[in-house]
Design a protein around this motif. Structure first.
Motif, PDB file in Angstrom:
ATOM      1  N   PRO A 140       0.808  -1.221   0.000  1.00 51.85           N
ATOM      2  CA  PRO A 140       0.000   0.000   0.000  1.00 51.85           C
ATOM      3  C   PRO A 140       0.844   1.275   0.000  1.00 51.85           C
ATOM      4  O   PRO A 140       0.356   2.330  -0.346  1.00 51.85           O
ATOM      5  CB  PRO A 140      -0.834  -0.112   1.271  1.00 51.85           C
ATOM      6  CG  PRO A 140      -0.205  -1.174   2.102  1.00 51.85           C
ATOM      7  CD  PRO A 140       0.618  -2.019   1.202  1.00 51.85           C
ATOM      8  N   TYR A 141       2.134   1.149   0.390  1.00 58.05           N
ATOM      9  CA  TYR A 141       3.035   2.308   0.372  1.00 58.05           C
ATOM     10  C   TYR A 141       4.440   1.809   0.072  1.00 58.05           C
ATOM     11  O   TYR A 141       4.950   0.932   0.760  1.00 58.05           O
ATOM     12  CB  TYR A 141       3.007   3.046   1.715  1.00 58.05           C
ATOM     13  CG  TYR A 141       3.938   4.232   1.765  1.00 58.05           C
ATOM     14  CD1 TYR A 141       3.650   5.375   1.037  1.00 58.05           C
ATOM     15  CD2 TYR A 141       5.097   4.195   2.513  1.00 58.05           C
ATOM     16  CE1 TYR A 141       4.511   6.465   1.053  1.00 58.05           C
ATOM     17  CE2 TYR A 141       5.960   5.281   2.541  1.00 58.05           C
ATOM     18  CZ  TYR A 141       5.653   6.408   1.814  1.00 58.05           C
ATOM     19  OH  TYR A 141       6.505   7.495   1.823  1.00 58.05           O
ATOM     20  N   ASP A 142       5.074   2.365  -0.954  1.00 57.70           N
ATOM     21  CA  ASP A 142       6.394   1.866  -1.357  1.00 57.70           C
ATOM     22  C   ASP A 142       7.548   2.723  -0.855  1.00 57.70           C
ATOM     23  O   ASP A 142       8.696   2.506  -1.217  1.00 57.70           O
ATOM     24  CB  ASP A 142       6.479   1.711  -2.869  1.00 57.70           C
ATOM     25  CG  ASP A 142       6.529   3.040  -3.602  1.00 57.70           C
ATOM     26  OD1 ASP A 142       6.495   4.110  -2.956  1.00 57.70           O
ATOM     27  OD2 ASP A 142       6.612   3.009  -4.834  1.00 57.70           O
ATOM     28  N   GLY A 143       7.265   3.693  -0.006  1.00 58.72           N
ATOM     29  CA  GLY A 143       8.325   4.525   0.555  1.00 58.72           C
ATOM     30  C   GLY A 143       8.761   5.661  -0.350  1.00 58.72           C
ATOM     31  O   GLY A 143       9.587   6.467   0.035  1.00 58.72           O
ATOM     32  N   GLY A 144       8.214   5.698  -1.561  1.00 56.32           N
ATOM     33  CA  GLY A 144       8.603   6.756  -2.486  1.00 56.32           C
ATOM     34  C   GLY A 144      10.095   6.740  -2.793  1.00 56.32           C
ATOM     35  O   GLY A 144      10.688   7.760  -3.083  1.00 56.32           O
ATOM     36  N   GLY A 145      10.712   5.564  -2.654  1.00 54.09           N
ATOM     37  CA  GLY A 145      12.141   5.460  -2.899  1.00 54.09           C
ATOM     38  C   GLY A 145      12.997   5.798  -1.692  1.00 54.09           C
ATOM     39  O   GLY A 145      14.218   5.816  -1.778  1.00 54.09           O
ATOM     40  N   TRP A 146      12.382   6.093  -0.544  1.00 52.26           N
ATOM     41  CA  TRP A 146      13.145   6.485   0.645  1.00 52.26           C
ATOM     42  C   TRP A 146      13.047   5.431   1.737  1.00 52.26           C
ATOM     43  O   TRP A 146      12.002   5.263   2.359  1.00 52.26           O
ATOM     44  CB  TRP A 146      12.667   7.826   1.180  1.00 52.26           C
ATOM     45  CG  TRP A 146      13.527   8.317   2.295  1.00 52.26           C
ATOM     46  CD1 TRP A 146      14.733   8.942   2.181  1.00 52.26           C
ATOM     47  CD2 TRP A 146      13.271   8.225   3.696  1.00 52.26           C
ATOM     48  NE1 TRP A 146      15.240   9.227   3.424  1.00 52.26           N
ATOM     49  CE2 TRP A 146      14.356   8.798   4.376  1.00 52.26           C
ATOM     50  CE3 TRP A 146      12.225   7.696   4.453  1.00 52.26           C
ATOM     51  CZ2 TRP A 146      14.424   8.877   5.761  1.00 52.26           C
ATOM     52  CZ3 TRP A 146      12.307   7.767   5.825  1.00 52.26           C
ATOM     53  CH2 TRP A 146      13.397   8.354   6.466  1.00 52.26           C
ATOM     54  N   VAL A 147      14.055   4.687   1.968  1.00 48.91           N
ATOM     55  CA  VAL A 147      14.309   3.774   3.077  1.00 48.91           C
ATOM     56  C   VAL A 147      13.324   2.627   3.233  1.00 48.91           C
ATOM     57  O   VAL A 147      13.719   1.485   3.216  1.00 48.91           O
ATOM     58  CB  VAL A 147      14.433   4.519   4.429  1.00 48.91           C
ATOM     59  CG1 VAL A 147      14.790   3.564   5.553  1.00 48.91           C
ATOM     60  CG2 VAL A 147      15.451   5.629   4.352  1.00 48.91           C
ATOM     61  N   VAL A 148      12.041   2.895   3.424  1.00 52.91           N
ATOM     62  CA  VAL A 148      11.122   1.832   3.815  1.00 52.91           C
ATOM     63  C   VAL A 148      10.003   1.610   2.802  1.00 52.91           C
ATOM     64  O   VAL A 148       9.691   2.474   1.997  1.00 52.91           O
ATOM     65  CB  VAL A 148      10.468   2.127   5.193  1.00 52.91           C
ATOM     66  CG1 VAL A 148      11.516   2.222   6.276  1.00 52.91           C
ATOM     67  CG2 VAL A 148       9.619   3.364   5.152  1.00 52.91           C
ATOM     68  N   LYS A 149       9.412   0.413   2.900  1.00 56.96           N
ATOM     69  CA  LYS A 149       8.189   0.078   2.189  1.00 56.96           C
ATOM     70  C   LYS A 149       7.240  -0.521   3.215  1.00 56.96           C
ATOM     71  O   LYS A 149       7.666  -1.169   4.173  1.00 56.96           O
ATOM     72  CB  LYS A 149       8.447  -0.969   1.104  1.00 56.96           C
ATOM     73  CG  LYS A 149       9.261  -0.496  -0.069  1.00 56.96           C
ATOM     74  CD  LYS A 149       9.407  -1.604  -1.087  1.00 56.96           C
ATOM     75  CE  LYS A 149      10.270  -1.180  -2.245  1.00 56.96           C
ATOM     76  NZ  LYS A 149      10.436  -2.254  -3.231  1.00 56.96           N
ATOM     77  N   LEU A 150       5.949  -0.331   2.990  1.00 59.48           N
ATOM     78  CA  LEU A 150       4.936  -0.923   3.843  1.00 59.48           C
ATOM     79  C   LEU A 150       4.263  -2.045   3.062  1.00 59.48           C
ATOM     80  O   LEU A 150       3.744  -1.828   1.973  1.00 59.48           O
ATOM     81  CB  LEU A 150       3.894   0.123   4.259  1.00 59.48           C
ATOM     82  CG  LEU A 150       2.790  -0.363   5.179  1.00 59.48           C
ATOM     83  CD1 LEU A 150       3.359  -0.843   6.512  1.00 59.48           C
ATOM     84  CD2 LEU A 150       1.768   0.739   5.398  1.00 59.48           C
ATOM     85  N   ARG A 151       4.329  -3.253   3.636  1.00 59.92           N
ATOM     86  CA  ARG A 151       3.756  -4.435   2.978  1.00 59.92           C
ATOM     87  C   ARG A 151       2.590  -4.958   3.821  1.00 59.92           C
ATOM     88  O   ARG A 151       2.677  -5.003   5.039  1.00 59.92           O
ATOM     89  CB  ARG A 151       4.837  -5.515   2.864  1.00 59.92           C
ATOM     90  CG  ARG A 151       4.408  -6.736   2.065  1.00 59.92           C
ATOM     91  CD  ARG A 151       5.512  -7.779   1.999  1.00 59.92           C
ATOM     92  NE  ARG A 151       5.604  -8.523   3.248  1.00 59.92           N
ATOM     93  CZ  ARG A 151       6.727  -8.730   3.930  1.00 59.92           C
ATOM     94  NH1 ARG A 151       7.881  -8.258   3.500  1.00 59.92           N
ATOM     95  NH2 ARG A 151       6.716  -9.422   5.051  1.00 59.92           N
ATOM     96  N   ARG A 152       1.502  -5.331   3.138  1.00 60.74           N
ATOM     97  CA  ARG A 152       0.383  -5.980   3.810  1.00 60.74           C
ATOM     98  C   ARG A 152       0.412  -7.446   3.429  1.00 60.74           C
ATOM     99  O   ARG A 152       0.385  -7.799   2.254  1.00 60.74           O
ATOM    100  CB  ARG A 152      -0.957  -5.386   3.398  1.00 60.74           C
ATOM    101  CG  ARG A 152      -2.139  -5.972   4.197  1.00 60.74           C
ATOM    102  CD  ARG A 152      -3.479  -5.751   3.533  1.00 60.74           C
ATOM    103  NE  ARG A 152      -3.597  -6.372   2.226  1.00 60.74           N
ATOM    104  CZ  ARG A 152      -3.837  -7.680   1.996  1.00 60.74           C
ATOM    105  NH1 ARG A 152      -3.953  -8.522   2.991  1.00 60.74           N
ATOM    106  NH2 ARG A 152      -3.935  -8.146   0.765  1.00 60.74           N
ATOM    107  N   ASP A 153       0.479  -8.325   4.436  1.00 62.35           N
ATOM    108  CA  ASP A 153       0.453  -9.769   4.211  1.00 62.35           C
ATOM    109  C   ASP A 153      -0.814 -10.364   4.799  1.00 62.35           C
ATOM    110  O   ASP A 153      -1.213 -10.000   5.916  1.00 62.35           O
ATOM    111  CB  ASP A 153       1.646 -10.463   4.893  1.00 62.35           C
ATOM    112  CG  ASP A 153       2.965 -10.220   4.191  1.00 62.35           C
ATOM    113  OD1 ASP A 153       2.955  -9.824   3.016  1.00 62.35           O
ATOM    114  OD2 ASP A 153       4.007 -10.425   4.839  1.00 62.35           O
ATOM    115  N   ALA A 154      -1.434 -11.256   4.065  1.00 63.99           N
ATOM    116  CA  ALA A 154      -2.534 -12.070   4.591  1.00 63.99           C
ATOM    117  C   ALA A 154      -1.887 -13.392   5.016  1.00 63.99           C
ATOM    118  O   ALA A 154      -1.468 -14.191   4.181  1.00 63.99           O
ATOM    119  CB  ALA A 154      -3.599 -12.294   3.537  1.00 63.99           C
ATOM    120  N   VAL A 155      -1.780 -13.619   6.321  1.00 61.66           N
ATOM    121  CA  VAL A 155      -1.006 -14.723   6.888  1.00 61.66           C
ATOM    122  C   VAL A 155      -1.933 -15.841   7.357  1.00 61.66           C
ATOM    123  O   VAL A 155      -3.006 -15.593   7.893  1.00 61.66           O
ATOM    124  CB  VAL A 155      -0.161 -14.219   8.086  1.00 61.66           C
ATOM    125  CG1 VAL A 155       0.687 -15.332   8.679  1.00 61.66           C
ATOM    126  CG2 VAL A 155       0.709 -13.037   7.669  1.00 61.66           C
TER     127      VAL A 155
END
Length: 193
Positions: free
Chosen positions: A19-34
């Motif tokens: 849902p958010y890739d960090g815009g190329g800065w340091v972090v990405k936010l990943r949603r996992d269905a576990v």
């Protein structure tokens, strides 16, 4: 309770998205269905994971038993924090100790003759995959920052030496709140370093 040892394990993931890739800065936010292992009929549950490359943190101690500290504004907590030199593991193939060496020069203008790995630890494993590697640096020589040009928060960073006993008191009294600083300092002391 099993033996106090972390064990690698991966649970099945039914779906992942960013849902958010960090815009190329340091972090990405990943949603996992576990899914829980061995329970294929249960509905998966969502977990958000902040992907982070990891970091190296430097506890630099001089011959007078003073610790090299930085005072830097941190927007996420709305405070100027007392911290240690540190940097991201953001160069492919660069070992954590090399990141520590680079950051000590770039942030503080020092090189160290002796490097000791203290500990590696996850910052907040319930949400972020960041692992930090902590190093004790001794035999310090001032070399300047080279061609490194600080910008943003680093442009306002202050550098100074704090007696280790004073820094320990500040951590234990709750006047200093940076977890990296506390973990590095207290681990070094627990190891008699």
């Amino acid at each position: 309770m099993p033996e106090p040892t972390d064990v690698p394990q991966e649970w099945p993931v039914a779906d992942s998205s960013y849902p958010y890739d960090g815009g190329g800065w340091v972090v990405k936010l990943r949603r996992d269905a576990v899914r829980r292992p061995g329970h294929p009929d249960e509905e998966p549950f969502d977990r958000l994971v902040v992907e982070h490359p990891g970091a190296a943190v430097v506890l630099a101690v001089d011959e007078r038993d003073r610790v090299l500290c930085l005072s830097q504004y941190r927007h996420a907590v709305g405070q100027r924090l007392v911290q240690l030199p540190a940097g991201l593991l953001d160069v492919e193939g660069e070992e954590p100790v090399e990141v520590a060496r680079r950051e000590l020069v770039e942030e503080a203008g020092y090189e160290a003759a002796e490097w000791t790995h203290l500990i590696s630890a996850y910052s907040s494993p319930g949400i972020i995959g960041e692992i930090s590697h902590y190093f004790l640096a001794r035999g310090l020589t001032e070399v300047g920052r080279g061609d490194f040009e600080p910008e943003h928060e680093e442009a306002e960073m202050e550098i100074g030496w704090v007696p280790r006993t004073e820094l320990r008191a500040a951590v234990l009294d709750g006047r200093v709140h940076d977890a990296h600083l506390a973990l590095a300092l207290l681990t070094a002391e627990a190891r008699g370093q």
